[in-house]
Design an enzyme around this catalytic site. Sequence first.
Site, PDB file in Angstrom:
ATOM      1  N   GLU A 120     -18.604  19.018 -12.017  1.00 21.36           N
ATOM      2  CA  GLU A 120     -17.717  20.125 -11.688  1.00 21.36           C
ATOM      3  C   GLU A 120     -18.433  21.397 -11.251  1.00 21.36           C
ATOM      4  O   GLU A 120     -17.894  22.181 -10.483  1.00 21.36           O
ATOM      5  CB  GLU A 120     -16.814  20.438 -12.898  1.00 21.36           C
ATOM      6  N   SER A 394       9.015 -15.734   1.922  1.00 22.49           N
ATOM      7  CA  SER A 394      10.196 -15.872   2.782  1.00 22.49           C
ATOM      8  C   SER A 394      11.210 -14.753   2.618  1.00 22.49           C
ATOM      9  O   SER A 394      12.132 -14.644   3.430  1.00 22.49           O
ATOM     10  CB  SER A 394      10.894 -17.200   2.498  1.00 22.49           C
TER      11      SER A 394
END
Length: 883
Positions: A120, A394
């Site tokens: 950070e 399908s």
Amino acid sequence: MSRDQLTRSGGNRNRGSQPSSSQGKPKKKKKRFLTKKRVLWSLFFSIALAIFCALGGYLFIMLNGQKLLDENRDKLTINPPTQIFDRNRNLIGELSLEKSDPVEYEDLPQMLVKAFVATEDKRFFEHNGVDLWSIGRAAVKDIAARSMVEGGSTITQQLAKNIFLNRDKTFFRKATEVSIAVALEKQESKESIITMYLNRIPFGGTTYGIKAASIRYFGKDNLNELKLWQIATLAAMPKGPSRYNPLRNPELSKERRGVVLQLMYEQKLITKEQMDEAKAVDYNYKPPEKKQRYQAFIDYAIGEAEDKFGLTEDDLNIGGYKIYTTMDKHAQETIEDAFADSDNFEKSVDDELVQGSMTIVNQENGSVVALMGGRNYEKKGYSRIDGSRRSPGSAFKPLVSYAPALESGKFTNDSMLSNEKQCFGKYCPNNLHGYSKSISMGDALTKSENIPAVWLLNEIGVNTGFQFAKKLGINLKDEDKNLSLALGGMSEGTNTMEMAQAYSAFANGGELREAYSIKSIADADDKTVYKANTKADRVMSEQTAYQMTEMMQRVVQDGTGKKAKINRPVAGKTGTTQSGYKGISSNRDVWFVGYTPEWTAAVWMGYDKPSKTHLLKNSSPLAAAFWGKVMEKALEGVPAKQFPVPKGAAPEVEATPTPEAVSAVTGFQAAYDPSTMTVNMSWNPAAASGVEYRIYRRETSEADFTPLMNTMASNIGDISAMPGLSYEYYVTAYYQELDQESEPSETITVSVQDELQTPEPEMTPDPNLPTDNPDNGGDSGNGENGGNPPDNGPGNNGSGNNGPGNHGPGNNGNGQGGDNGSGAATTPPEMTPPPAAATAEPLPTPEATTGTVDPGIIPDPNAGTDPASDPGSGFVEGPGNVH
């Protein structure tokens, strides 16, 4: 004349040629705007103004920062908790913060501190709260990228932002962060600042503070017990607490963890061996179960607030918002109860559960009624609603083949489609229920035949079907533009949210509304700040939607979706994808997507990580039954409707047939096809509508005929006939309105061959190809009954660009083969098989059985992609098929 006189005379002549006004007058010089004096005065005033602004800014920072710091030092929130409401404004949850006792600096492992600093703010111990170097570097990167790609906030500024709780995104807020950061640095030590930071920052969801995060994600309240990979996982989260939450997004968390470890290695905090070892660990922690109603819906709504309205988790946690959702309490409770009942799911072979997801949408306005992203769902846990994409098989046929064909105006639901065994280039899909010269569109969809769907997509053009599905909200990639798309062949798959939204357009007369879970959001002052957009887009004509509904109602009445029948009209489509392993006929994914006149819903079931030992024995009727059970109960109390009929679409009213009209069926034919081991039958349809046909059969050694199957179609296949026997068949017509059955048709005797047909030379498997290595091809290929690749496809870990390998093309290798194809595929050695194909969805009769399917695929060179990137399906039939 002297020389001087000549000169003066010439000079006078020259002057005489000029305008008289200029004669004898010197030329004026232009006045300079930028003089040295003006520049010096401008610089003076600019410097004075800059000094004045700097002094003002300095005083603001010094005085305001210290004041705000003193006022907010012990505060985490000043607003009431954010509340979540259902569609009737009943409170269903609050975002109460999860905090633990603060940790002292002495109790923080030094490796933990180093990990956060390295990730950070690597200059944390050097700057005084504001890192001008980092700000400058971030500005350069932002300018180069022409967007905000990197922030310049220090750890001290992040702590200041957490203390100053106004959520407005303004310049003054940023200035306030700087002022508090400078005040913090003046008053506190670096050790105190990093300790406050780790005790206050959010770690995903409502978890705040390093100790609470350690308990939440690893079950450890002693931070010194954390391993390097766990420390790096936590240090990865401040960049995006929701995105890098290891419970919700384990793969993204692991990826970000690798970045943290790389930074630690580059800053010489760990060795390469430590980095590599920590990078490789998979996150598999499961927190203790905490059952809470509506949690899955609440988490989805919070995610939508972040994605659509730009709010962060931190904003929502401490902003005191009121979030009004679209959730129906009864429907959500019904889904949660169904997912909690293990009897609704196939029993697993071990501790890895068969998973599932379900989404219910109100098609009239696009609102999400209820959803569930998995069994044993935990707060902010992994959700298969949006976190997993699987092959639809399908269930994709209506979206990419049938609906766009109707919309083209060249076909109707009565159009006859090719159903002959054929190849499209080198792409050869297969049918399970045999072949015929042609078949009606309605029958093809009801029986879920593969060849008509592929043939139809080829007729209308792959791009037409591709664009139609995208218009319905399906996230497709360019590499999906091939004929296998007709059978669900997708590089990344889809999810139940997308499928429910797409099918809702059929249910809503061709209009599509984007699915949403939040109606509106009010701030702490009860002022509405966000509102859902419910605008509808017409994506198909009413006539197309009506014809699709008519056909998909037959799927539920007489086709593969019978298990989804409930006490209301239902239309829908099943989907099944095969194992992807040669010689294994089990399934990876089963689907049912359907709708009533009120709601549309999609169900998926399968394992999160399919393998040879983690496959489904059942096919799509399992999902259809689950759909029916949930929807029947969820719709209790919702007024029943009928599907809308557009003007001009109502069928002509036919006179009720008279008893004299009940005549025997004519044109009955029956013949055995040894290549599919099916007795194919056909006859002339009756003139009246709504006639059911009843097929009877007698084996020659039996005394009487017995009912075989009933159908609304005028052709059918008997796949239960046994080799070496002879059978007699006849068919009758049952007139439902008269409750009367016709006389039998003529009787036909069919002999079933005792041996399988010898395969054609081009279908013979290549003996040089390996046959039992799941890591070398089709390992994760999914398809709907149309054939899977043999375990010999080359490639690198399933890369879509490198050919089908471990996991087929794309991310998940979801190439499809068709809803009902079967048979052993044989691929010529020079051809690279694309991934995966589909499993069979057998005709729903008690006698219909399916056997082992050895799938394989021959790619289609005309599909617009090379075989290595074609997630195609379909296969050439070979020996060893048992139905």
